[in-house]
Design an enzyme around this catalytic site. Structure first.
Site, PDB file in Angstrom:
ATOM      1  N   ASP A 163      64.491 -16.258 -11.290  1.00  0.00           N
ATOM      2  CA  ASP A 163      63.836 -16.410 -12.124  1.00  0.00           C
ATOM      3  C   ASP A 163      64.411 -15.882 -14.333  1.00  0.00           C
ATOM      4  O   ASP A 163      64.943 -14.901 -13.345  1.00  0.00           O
ATOM      5  CB  ASP A 163      62.711 -16.700 -12.336  1.00  0.00           C
ATOM      6  N   ARG A 180      68.845 -24.069 -13.121  1.00  0.00           N
ATOM      7  CA  ARG A 180      67.412 -24.429 -13.925  1.00  0.00           C
ATOM      8  C   ARG A 180      67.643 -24.221 -15.298  1.00  0.00           C
ATOM      9  O   ARG A 180      67.808 -23.264 -15.775  1.00  0.00           O
ATOM     10  CB  ARG A 180      66.343 -23.911 -13.219  1.00  0.00           C
TER      11      ARG A 180
END
Length: 305
Positions: free
Chosen positions: A132, A182
């Site tokens: 992330d 992402r």
């Protein structure tokens, strides 16, 4: 008013005292809508239910404010436990993690040691791991470590944020690594010096980086609850004959579940980001900051108690 509310909840998300209280008192006041539970066992049950509906998953063991090696090693152990559960139960799930919880702010040696442990376990169990992205101050360091790990492992990807000015050049810089990325709008409060302050500019940049990354031929996870971005992606892949196995949509657990299932029925890969663990407070506050509707949901839940 909406911006004030967003800033307020982002401020609360960084409060260490409230984080400790939240750990002590468990998932209350609506947090259980967005967090799968406090244990891997509970998270596995949630993943199985989602998989039955045709939804893929990425699971995240939540952690904030890790500032010592013992805690960072424990966080890595919990990620490995999750990976082993995914492999053992044959779940359609990946793993997501924050490198600050693996020791990013403590030492390069510690974070690399933990990341290699995790990626070795993930390789054994056939699990993909997404790093992330966090706030701007950690962006470059995160990408530097990602590049190093990508040279050693195939089963690792990361996240880029559309609200940062630098993201277009990051897409270009990472192109030769053939990364699985992402793409998100971004959920941290950042200075106008580094991030687009206006929503329209963020949305325009989001569309631009989705197109860039897809046309580079790389796997793209479009992480959004915004119908306009979803429709843009659908039209883009149709226009350029991009196959469905080169991209997916991603949404957060507890937000727009009906839309998630609809995308599955339409034949798209739809992955749900499922967090779990006791350290849920910071994550929960950021979800409240993102959408006023989330705050209304929580208030209704409190009033019913």
């Amino acid at each position: 008013m909406e911006q004030l509310m967003r800033d307020f909840f982002l401020f609360l998300s960084k409060n260490k005292t409230l984080t400790k209280l939240a750990k002590k008192y468990g998932l209350r006041f609506g947090a259980s809508r967005f967090v799968a539970g406090e244990t891997i066992e509970r998270a596995v049950e949630v993943i199985k239910d989602l998989n039955k509906k045709g939804l893929a998953v990425t699971i995240d063991y939540l952690g904030e404010f890790v500032d010592n090696a013992k805690e960072a090693n424990e966080m890595a152990d919990n990620s490995i436990e999750a990976i082993c559960a995914i492999g053992r139960e044959k779940l359609n799930s990946q793993l997501s993690l924050k490198m600050t919880s693996m020791g990013l702010d403590i030492s390069d040696e510690l974070v690399m040691q933990n990341m290699r442990r995790i990626l070795d376990a993930a390789k054994e169990n056939g699990v993909f791991v997404t790093i992330d992205m966090e706030d701007y101050s950690r962006c470059q360091k995160t990408l530097d470590i990602f590049k190093q790990l990508k040279k050693e492992y195939d089963n690792v990807g990361t996240v880029l944020q559309a609200y940062l000015y630098r993201t277009e050049s990051d897409i270009e810089d990472l192109k030769d690594y053939h990364p699985n990325l992402r793409l998100v709008k971004g959920a941290y409060k950042e200075s106008q010096e580094v991030a687009f302050p206006e929503k329209k500019d963020v949305d325009d940049n989001f569309k631009k980086i989705i197109k860039m990354h897809l046309l580079n031929g790389n796997y793209t996870a479009v992480a959004t609850h915004d119908d306009a971005i979803i429709e843009y992606t659908k039209q883009l892949v149709k226009e350029y004959n991009i196959p469905n196995d080169q991209f997916e949509f991603q949404m957060l657990y507890g937000i727009r579940p009906e839309r998630q299932e609809q995308l599955v029925r339409e034949g798209y890969t739809m992955r749900v980001y499922v967090p779990y663990g006791t350290d849920w407070y910071g994550y929960f506050m950021r979800r409240l900051a993102e959408r006023p509707a989330n705050v209304a949901f929580v208030i209704k839940g409190i009033l019913r108690k």
